[in-house]
Scaffold this motif. Structure first.
Motif, PDB file in Angstrom:
ATOM      1  N   LYS A  89       0.835  -1.194   0.000  1.00 61.65           N
ATOM      2  CA  LYS A  89       0.000   0.000   0.000  1.00 61.65           C
ATOM      3  C   LYS A  89       0.875   1.252   0.000  1.00 61.65           C
ATOM      4  N   VAL A  90       0.644   2.100  -1.011  1.00 58.96           N
ATOM      5  CA  VAL A  90       1.401   3.336  -1.146  1.00 58.96           C
ATOM      6  C   VAL A  90       0.432   4.515  -1.117  1.00 58.96           C
ATOM      7  N   HIS A  91       0.710   5.444  -0.234  1.00 60.10           N
ATOM      8  CA  HIS A  91      -0.032   6.701  -0.189  1.00 60.10           C
ATOM      9  C   HIS A  91       0.825   7.715  -0.928  1.00 60.10           C
ATOM     10  N   VAL A  92       0.296   8.328  -1.975  1.00 58.40           N
ATOM     11  CA  VAL A  92       1.100   9.229  -2.803  1.00 58.40           C
ATOM     12  C   VAL A  92       0.279  10.462  -3.170  1.00 58.40           C
ATOM     13  N   VAL A 120      -2.924   1.869  -4.342  1.00 60.62           N
ATOM     14  CA  VAL A 120      -2.609   3.292  -4.329  1.00 60.62           C
ATOM     15  C   VAL A 120      -3.692   4.064  -3.592  1.00 60.62           C
ATOM     16  N   THR A 173       4.045  12.881  -9.841  1.00 62.83           N
ATOM     17  CA  THR A 173       3.750  11.574  -9.238  1.00 62.83           C
ATOM     18  C   THR A 173       2.754  10.773 -10.074  1.00 62.83           C
ATOM     19  N   ILE A 176       2.146   6.759  -9.848  1.00 55.32           N
ATOM     20  CA  ILE A 176       0.839   6.104  -9.729  1.00 55.32           C
ATOM     21  C   ILE A 176       0.648   5.093 -10.850  1.00 55.32           C
ATOM     22  N   GLU A 204      -8.625   5.370  -1.711  1.00 55.15           N
ATOM     23  CA  GLU A 204      -7.976   4.362  -2.560  1.00 55.15           C
ATOM     24  C   GLU A 204      -8.449   4.568  -3.995  1.00 55.15           C
ATOM     25  N   PHE A 219       2.763   2.028 -10.128  1.00 57.98           N
ATOM     26  CA  PHE A 219       2.209   1.234  -9.025  1.00 57.98           C
ATOM     27  C   PHE A 219       0.988   0.441  -9.486  1.00 57.98           C
TER      28      PHE A 219
END
Length: 191
Positions: free
Chosen positions: A44-47, A73, A59, A63, A87, A66
């Protein structure tokens, strides 16, 4: 230097970049991120989504990478005075906010508190991981609300050459900084 001086200086340095330079530097930052952290399927990536008029790191390419690799994401959205995590997937519908940020139309907070990586916007970070944002404090509050195991990763075009002299008690430092030339760890004993 004081935050206000550094904020002004690095905003000007960013504005001096051409769109092509900013994109190429963003690609180098993404490459360093992928090589160093090696995110995996299901993580899990928070961007953040960039504010284009401020020439933030692109970014969107993060995204895309990912989502292509089945990495979950999450993106921030300010609702009232809170930063929530929405999400997203390749079919998510977006709209432009008053800040000029592309945001998901949904106001549904994922409720997720543990992220493998939190890719964090900033104007500047010093060599100790202290960051300067836009002064609203959204990310410091967000960092306090999520798992301490989530890796807080700043991304910046510029290396941390100057010390921030007015770090505040509530400022939460980054764990890592990724630039076009290097990845810096702010953990003691780690490169």
């Amino acid at each position: 230097m004081l935050k206000a001086e550094l904020r002004k200086k690095y905003m000007q340095k960013r504005k001096a970049l051409s769109s092509d330079e900013a994109f190429l530097l963003s690609e180098k930052i993404l490459d360093h991120f992928l090589d160093y952290f090696k995110p995996e399927k299901g993580q899990k990536v928070h961007v953040f989504i960039p504010i284009e008029k401020f020439k933030e790191i692109n970014t969107g390419i993060f995204i895309d990478a990912f989502l292509q690799n089945n990495i979950r994401v999450f993106v921030p959205k300010v609702v009232a005075d809170d930063l929530i995590s929405v999400e997203i997937n390749k079919d998510t519908a977006f709209e432009t906010s008053g800040w000029g940020i592309s945001e998901p139309i949904s106001n549904e907070d994922s409720g997720e508190l543990h992220f493998d990586y939190v890719i964090t916007p900033l104007l500047y970070s010093d060599a100790e991981g202290n960051r300067i944002g836009y002064g609203k404090g959204f990310y410091d509050a967000f960092f306090q609300s999520i798992s301490g195991a989530s890796k807080k990763i700043g991304v910046n075009y510029f290396s941390p050459d100057e010390k921030i002299d007015d770090v505040w008690e509530n400022d939460i430092p980054l764990d890592y900084l990724v630039t076009p030339t290097e990845v810096l760890s702010f953990f003691k004993g780690e490169e």
